[in-house]
Design a protein around this motif. Structure first.
Motif, PDB file in Angstrom:
ATOM      1  N   PRO A 171       1.033  -1.053   0.164  1.00  0.00           N
ATOM      2  CA  PRO A 171      -0.008  -0.470   0.166  1.00  0.00           C
ATOM      3  C   PRO A 171       0.795   1.218   0.306  1.00  0.00           C
ATOM      4  CG  PRO A 171      -0.831  -1.823   1.237  1.00  0.00           C
ATOM      5  CD  PRO A 171       0.939  -1.708   1.142  1.00  0.00           C
ATOM      6  N   LEU A 172       1.841   1.172   0.545  1.00  0.00           N
ATOM      7  CA  LEU A 172       2.915   2.036   0.477  1.00  0.00           C
ATOM      8  C   LEU A 172       3.808   2.554  -0.494  1.00  0.00           C
ATOM      9  CD1 LEU A 172       5.608   1.879   3.620  1.00  0.00           C
ATOM     10  CD2 LEU A 172       3.254   3.549   3.503  1.00  0.00           C
ATOM     11  N   LEU A 173       3.802   1.914  -1.792  1.00  0.00           N
ATOM     12  CA  LEU A 173       3.680   1.825  -2.850  1.00  0.00           C
ATOM     13  C   LEU A 173       3.004   2.334  -3.715  1.00  0.00           C
ATOM     14  CD1 LEU A 173       6.750  -1.168  -3.798  1.00  0.00           C
ATOM     15  CD2 LEU A 173       6.943   1.396  -3.026  1.00  0.00           C
ATOM     16  N   GLU A 174       1.673   1.882  -3.792  1.00  0.00           N
ATOM     17  CA  GLU A 174       0.154   1.846  -4.387  1.00  0.00           C
ATOM     18  C   GLU A 174      -0.114   3.424  -4.357  1.00  0.00           C
ATOM     19  OE1 GLU A 174      -1.712  -1.394  -5.106  1.00  0.00           O
ATOM     20  OE2 GLU A 174      -0.065  -2.896  -5.545  1.00  0.00           O
ATOM     21  N   ALA A 175      -0.073   3.215  -2.948  1.00  0.00           N
ATOM     22  CA  ALA A 175      -0.754   4.860  -2.822  1.00  0.00           C
ATOM     23  C   ALA A 175      -0.256   6.138  -3.567  1.00  0.00           C
ATOM     24  CB  ALA A 175      -1.168   4.936  -1.090  1.00  0.00           C
ATOM     25  N   ASP A 176      -0.964   7.487  -4.052  1.00  0.00           N
ATOM     26  CA  ASP A 176      -0.312   8.412  -4.104  1.00  0.00           C
ATOM     27  C   ASP A 176       0.567   8.636  -3.563  1.00  0.00           C
ATOM     28  OD1 ASP A 176      -2.804   8.609  -6.501  1.00  0.00           O
ATOM     29  OD2 ASP A 176      -4.303   9.671  -4.793  1.00  0.00           O
ATOM     30  N   VAL A 177       0.286   8.950  -2.124  1.00  0.00           N
ATOM     31  CA  VAL A 177       1.843   8.986  -1.272  1.00  0.00           C
ATOM     32  C   VAL A 177       1.500   8.504  -0.241  1.00  0.00           C
ATOM     33  CG1 VAL A 177       2.414  11.242   0.542  1.00  0.00           C
ATOM     34  CG2 VAL A 177       0.516  11.870  -1.420  1.00  0.00           C
ATOM     35  N   GLY A 178       2.698   7.676  -0.214  1.00  0.00           N
ATOM     36  CA  GLY A 178       2.787   6.793   0.743  1.00  0.00           C
ATOM     37  C   GLY A 178       3.603   7.570   2.153  1.00  0.00           C
ATOM     38  N   VAL A 179       3.306   7.331   3.432  1.00  0.00           N
ATOM     39  CA  VAL A 179       4.292   7.466   4.362  1.00  0.00           C
ATOM     40  C   VAL A 179       4.908   7.038   5.075  1.00  0.00           C
ATOM     41  CG1 VAL A 179       4.436   9.605   6.319  1.00  0.00           C
ATOM     42  CG2 VAL A 179       3.187   9.689   4.223  1.00  0.00           C
ATOM     43  N   LEU A 180       5.924   6.279   5.434  1.00  0.00           N
ATOM     44  CA  LEU A 180       6.066   5.348   6.463  1.00  0.00           C
ATOM     45  C   LEU A 180       6.640   6.022   7.862  1.00  0.00           C
ATOM     46  CD1 LEU A 180       7.549   2.767   7.207  1.00  0.00           C
ATOM     47  CD2 LEU A 180       9.580   3.660   6.278  1.00  0.00           C
ATOM     48  N   ILE A 181       6.079   5.856   9.338  1.00  0.00           N
ATOM     49  CA  ILE A 181       5.974   6.373   9.988  1.00  0.00           C
ATOM     50  C   ILE A 181       6.476   5.331  11.093  1.00  0.00           C
ATOM     51  CG2 ILE A 181       4.432   5.496  10.944  1.00  0.00           C
ATOM     52  CD1 ILE A 181       3.164   7.666  12.748  1.00  0.00           C
TER      53      ILE A 181
END
Length: 269
Positions: A171-181
């Motif tokens: 999902p991080l790679l497929e979202a318009d904006v992927g945010v790793l927290i």
């Protein structure tokens, strides 16, 4: 960076098989049997700890109309726990906009007439236990969000996915904006091994100008660089953005209007 799609698919397959294999022994042993269902929700509300700052940011974004919905995708074995924790954090702002996608703990009637009790079984087929499962659910959400609404054809909302584990990579790679927290070195190592760039959030977001106060205009940070156009549905980005905490997002991602303006779409997270 250039994403190694073949390596990504191998990772998803191998890691998902490992994650799913851990479910069967727990389900077979029924170690979670006999818990009154209301206690699951209450325990989630009172004791489950979310990362600090999530509720504050989500309530602010919902209050200002910057996001349409909040979807929580989790591999937790009891969606009742997750719902209790997130609903508490969102408060009244979450009514009607919160959806939890996890594994509902099955229940059965109590022999003594009390509230339903958990069976201890954990859903296998159709459950959410792995990276592949999270990818499946996220793609379903993207399709649902992009479906026509009534007679008017409206643009699909901007998708923003925030995750902290290896199961969140797709999902991080497929979202318009992927945010790793967070500070997970294993997720960063895996992303870089796949050819994914991990950049500070200021490389994609609009940060508040220094000294601005609540309600004032939010201006682009000097480090601001517009994100590239979103990939087609089911495609992957080769860049993920990172933050240390929800507080950093609150300080830096308050420019949701600008993110929406870039795509002409409201956002959902």
């Amino acid at each position: 960076g250039t994403l190694d799609v073949g390596a990504l698919e191998r990772f998803v397959s191998d890691f998902s098989a490992f994650e799913t294999s851990a479910v069967a022994p727990v389900s077979f042993a029924r170690v979670l049997r006999g818990i009154p269902e209301p206690e699951l929700i209450t325990t989630g509300s009172r004791r489950a700890e979310l990362r600090a700052g999530f509720g504050e940011l989500a309530r602010a974004l919902l209050a200002h109309g910057h996001i349409e919905r909040v979807h929580v995708v989790s591999v937790n074995w009891a969606s009742q726990l997750v719902f209790g924790a997130v609903a508490r954090a969102l408060g009244s702002a979450g009514r009607g906009v919160l959806s939890v996608h996890a594994n509902p703990m099955p229940v059965e009637p109590s022999e003594h007439g009390g509230p339903p009790l958990t069976t201890g079984a954990i859903a296998d087929e159709g459950g959410i236990h792995s990276a592949a499962d999270k990818r499946r659910v996220f793609r379903e959400l993207l399709q649902e969000a992009g479906a026509p609404r009534g007679a008017a054809v409206e643009p699909a909302p901007l998708s923003v996915y925030v995750g902290d584990s290896l199961t969140d990579i797709c999902p991080l790679l497929e979202a318009d904006v992927g945010v790793l927290i967070g500070s997970s070195s294993s997720v960063r190592k895996a992303l870089r091994a796949l050819g994914v760039r991990v950049l500070p959030i200021v490389a994609a977001a609009v940060c508040r100008a220094g000294g601005a106060t609540e309600g004032e205009a939010w201006r682009p940070s000097p480090a601001y660089t517009p994100a590239p156009a979103p990939p087609p549905s089911g495609a992957h980005r080769a860049t993920v953005y990172e933050v240390s905490s929800w507080h950093e997002l609150h300080a830096c991602l308050r420019g949701w209007e600008a993110l929406g303006e870039l795509s002409g779409r409201p956002a959902f997270a």
